[in-house]
Scaffold this motif. Structure first.
Motif, short mmCIF file in Angstrom:
data_model
loop_
_atom_site.label_atom_id
_atom_site.label_comp_id
_atom_site.label_asym_id
_atom_site.label_seq_id
_atom_site.Cartn_x
_atom_site.Cartn_y
_atom_site.Cartn_z
N HIS A 291 31.48 20.08 -49.81
CA HIS A 291 31.73 19.26 -50.35
C HIS A 291 31.43 18.07 -49.81
O HIS A 291 31.75 17.59 -48.49
N HIS B 3 31.08 26.77 -49.60
CA HIS B 3 30.21 25.37 -50.25
C HIS B 3 30.48 24.23 -49.30
O HIS B 3 31.41 24.11 -48.59
N HIS C 52 37.48 14.86 -58.78
CA HIS C 52 36.81 15.25 -57.76
C HIS C 52 35.63 14.23 -57.41
O HIS C 52 34.75 13.84 -58.10
N ASP D 297 30.07 19.22 -54.96
CA ASP D 297 29.86 20.66 -54.35
C ASP D 297 28.68 21.13 -54.26
O ASP D 297 27.99 21.30 -55.43
ZN LIG Z 1 34.50 19.33 -53.73
#
Ligand SMILES: [Zn+2]
Length: 452
Positions: A394, A392, A311, A315
């Protein structure tokens, strides 16, 4: 020592400019921490100038140590373009105020509000090719505008306590500088008012030091502030307040100072008395009042794909439609839909820094690939387009194509005073420092009188 490089979990800064004055009223010295921490990370580590300074000799109160810390921090950081406060717009043929404002990301009603001020503001309806406007925008709102009406007169618009106000500056306008100092008993807002600072001035003061001091959490009773600002007079009558010329915040004996400087190119910013910028080239978080739902993690089980996938961003969970802000000045290098990212914007900031904002519900109207954006400008809105289970943002931060953890990456200061302006700045700065000291001394003697 590095004070603005945060080795653990940093605290997203309080987005001062977005707080209403009512909100500020609540930030009392004692209650501040509890009110804010709920909206942000539970584990909040303040790693700002005050804490860093707090580890030094408490007797060393010169502004120079604050400055040297900034210099050390800047040395191994990236160089990036100045995050400018003022934009100079050269009017091109066929452009009117609406077109110019739209290109700057300002809403339509800003044009309406401005033109409804009447008087010389009407001249802005008749802009011609080659005219120059100096415009200051913060948080997508027009904060200031200057326009030269003729050789002797300048239209100056600024946002005051009651909204936009316009004044035509002529040779008869006199600028006087005034000093005010005060002591913190309750909050910056209440004590600022007690010291007879306007609400607007208090917000600006908080904004000047906003990258280094969290006025909601870092205040201590007995901390002191001093402000040197301009007042505009005509025929001996005060028209209104002008700008803050210099400011000081004295936290438990540690003095932080800021001096305003306008370079010949019209760019205005605040610097330490030694000429280092008080701003950073990037803000830490692109969304206000959001919760981190997934940190940067190079070995994460993907929630949808159920495989180990790095990742390479952070987020932020937030409701659909929450505004997303560009974290630094730059140029949109891509705006469109891209597989897993959904609606995504990438911004190139210079010196190899690129930021990415994914899963948007929609883009900010008026922006497209190639548009210039400013730090803090809204570029789109939170959504769940692409591979996302819930709304959300990112957010990715890349340097030369390498993903960095946006929460911990060293955020560089904006550029210092250019060497060629340094001599002029130093002479301004010496005068301003003397004025701050006068205000300090006066406050101290008042305090001595008040004591039994
Ligand atoms: Zn993300």
């Amino acid at each position: 020592m590095k004070f603005d490089y945060i080795p653990g979990v940093p605290t997203p800064r309080t987005p001062w400019r977005r707080l209403s004055l009512l909100g500020l009223l609540g930030f009392a010295v004692a209650a501040g921490t509890a009110q804010l921490s709920g909206s942000f990370l539970a584990a909040s580590v303040q790693a700002d100038a005050l804490n860093a300074l707090g580890q030094q000799s408490p007797n060393d109160t010169s502004g120079a140590d604050f400055d040297s810390i900034i210099q050390t921090a800047v040395k191994d950081a990236l160089t990036v373009p100045e995050a400018s406060q003022w934009t100079t717009v050269s009017v091109k043929s066929g452009q009117n105020l609406s077109i110019i404002f739209e290109a700057l990301g300002l809403a339509h009603d800003e044009v309406f509000d401005l033109l409804s001020l009447g008087g010389d503001v009407h001249r802005l309806k008749k802009l011609i090719s080659g005219d120059e406007l100096h415009i200051r925008i913060a948080d997508d709102r027009l904060e200031g505008l200057t326009y030269s009406l003729d050789e002797r007169r300048t239209l100056e618009v600024r946002r005051g306590d009651r909204g936009l106000e316009a004044v035509t500056l002529t040779a008869e306008i006199e600028r006087r500088s005034t000093e005010i100092a005060g002591e913190i008993r309750d909050s910056l807002f209440l004590d600022g008012r007690r010291a007879k600072l306007s609400d607007r001035m208090i917000m600006e003061f908080a904004d000047i030091f906003g990258y280094d001091i969290d006025f909601a959490q870092d205040l201590h009773p007995g901390d002191r502030f001093a402000v040197v600002y301009e007042e505009l007079y005509r025929d001996g009558k005060k028209l209104r307040d002008g700008d803050i010329l210099a400011a000081e915040f004295n936290s438990q004996g540690h003095k932080l100072r800021a001096v305003r400087f306008t370079a010949p190119d019209g760019n205005t910013a605040y610097y330490t008395p030694q000429g280092q910028s008080l701003r950073k080239a990037f803000i830490r978080t692109p969304v206000d009042f959001a919760r981190i739902s997934s940190p940067f993690n190079l070995r994460r089980l993907h929630p949808i794909l159920h495989t180990i996938r790095a990742h390479k961003g952070v987020d932020y969970a937030a409701g659909t439609g929450t505004p997303i802000k560009a974290t630094g000045d730059g140029k949109i290098s891509f705006q469109g839909a891209k597989r897993g990212y959904g609606n995504v914007v990438t911004i190139k900031h210079g010196s190899g820094v690129e930021t990415l904002y994914a899963h948007m519900s929609r883009f900010r109207s008026g922006l497209r690939t190639g548009s210039r954006v400013r730090q803090g400008q809204v570029i789109g809105y939170v959504g769940k387009s692409g591979l996302a289970t819930a709304p959300h943002l990112h957010y990715e931060f890349r340097i030369d194509g390498l993903h960095k953890n946006p929460m911990t990456v060293a955020l560089p200061r904006a550029n210092p005073i250019e060497a060629r302006y340094m001599a002029r700045f130093r002479s301004d700065s010496a005068q301003m420092t003397a004025a701050l000291e006068r205000a300090d001394t006066r406050l101290a003697s008042l305090g001595a009188l008040a004591r039994p």
